[in-house]
Design a protein around this motif. Structure first.
Motif, PDB file in Angstrom:
ATOM      1  N   MET A 116      84.530  21.046  50.433  1.00  0.00           N
ATOM      2  CA  MET A 116      85.019  20.337  48.952  1.00  0.00           C
ATOM      3  C   MET A 116      86.227  21.062  48.304  1.00  0.00           C
ATOM      4  O   MET A 116      86.862  20.577  47.596  1.00  0.00           O
ATOM      5  N   LEU A 117      86.348  22.382  48.857  1.00  0.00           N
ATOM      6  CA  LEU A 117      87.393  23.167  48.387  1.00  0.00           C
ATOM      7  C   LEU A 117      88.822  22.521  48.239  1.00  0.00           C
ATOM      8  O   LEU A 117      89.324  22.641  47.498  1.00  0.00           O
ATOM      9  N   PRO A 118      89.206  22.177  49.327  1.00  0.00           N
ATOM     10  CA  PRO A 118      90.549  21.437  49.613  1.00  0.00           C
ATOM     11  C   PRO A 118      90.746  19.990  48.697  1.00  0.00           C
ATOM     12  O   PRO A 118      91.799  19.976  48.098  1.00  0.00           O
ATOM     13  N   VAL A 119      89.581  19.440  48.620  1.00  0.00           N
ATOM     14  CA  VAL A 119      89.670  18.365  47.599  1.00  0.00           C
ATOM     15  C   VAL A 119      89.982  18.837  46.445  1.00  0.00           C
ATOM     16  O   VAL A 119      90.609  18.001  45.391  1.00  0.00           O
ATOM     17  N   VAL A 120      89.152  19.445  45.753  1.00  0.00           N
ATOM     18  CA  VAL A 120      89.125  20.095  44.525  1.00  0.00           C
ATOM     19  C   VAL A 120      90.553  20.688  44.329  1.00  0.00           C
ATOM     20  O   VAL A 120      91.165  20.297  43.182  1.00  0.00           O
ATOM     21  N   GLY A 164      95.979  20.602  41.806  1.00  0.00           N
ATOM     22  CA  GLY A 164      97.427  20.629  42.009  1.00  0.00           C
ATOM     23  C   GLY A 164      98.136  19.208  41.315  1.00  0.00           C
ATOM     24  O   GLY A 164      99.002  19.291  40.625  1.00  0.00           O
ATOM     25  N   SER A 165      97.472  18.114  41.636  1.00  0.00           N
ATOM     26  CA  SER A 165      97.825  16.849  41.200  1.00  0.00           C
ATOM     27  C   SER A 165      98.006  16.614  39.542  1.00  0.00           C
ATOM     28  O   SER A 165      98.745  16.322  38.867  1.00  0.00           O
TER      29      SER A 165
END
Length: 168
Positions: free
Chosen positions: A4-8, A13-14
């Motif tokens: 989940m960390l990369p998705v968050v 960032g977006s």
């Protein structure tokens, strides 16, 4: 949780990028009607202004006759072509005489090329070749050659309208 960390981080960032874009965006463009009115006012102002010295009109009774093609002059050093000088010329002649000049253009081009070659051979296109003194000498020689070819009363002056040097 590790997946989940990369998705968050992508969402954070977006979101930060969108927020920065909104915060730093330029002022809105005035509406189209106001822009058109401003451009019409600018066009009117330009049309009403006096000509600048660069937009000089020929003296009374004279017209400018542009030579059809550019002149290409080689600059030779140590028996090799070191540079090419490209020039455009115009002739200030009596009004209504442009046809007479165009009829004699091959002869004028020949005479002008000879003057330009002589100028190149004495080093006229070396160093700061565009300074006023050097160009005045060249203009005088071109004017004299044109007046000999076409007649003193027909040609008033020769103008250098473009000049460029390409070194090799």
């Amino acid at each position: 949780m590790g997946k989940m960390l990369p998705v968050v981080l992508v969402f954070l960032g977006s979101g930060a990028g969108v927020g920065a874009g909104i915060f730093l965006r330029p002022d809105p463009v005035p509406d189209a009607v106001e822009a058109v009115q401003n451009s019409e006012d600018a066009a009117t102002t330009v049309a009403q202004r006096d000509p600048s010295p660069d937009e000089e009109t020929p003296p009374e009774g004279y017209e400018y006759v542009k030579m059809n093609n550019q002149f290409v002059v080689p600059v030779v050093q140590d028996e090799k072509v070191a540079a090419l000088v490209v020039m455009s010329l115009s002739i200030e002649a009596q009004a209504g005489q442009s046809d007479a000049i165009y009829l004699r253009e091959p002869k004028l081009r020949d005479v002008f090329l000879q003057v330009l070659f002589d100028h190149a051979n004495i080093g006229g296109f070396e160093g700061a070749f565009t300074n006023a003194g050097t160009l005045d000498i060249l203009r005088g020689a071109l004017r004299e050659a044109a007046q000999k070819t076409m007649g003193q009363g027909l040609v008033n002056d020769v103008l250098i309208t473009e000049i460029a040097r390409q070194d090799y």
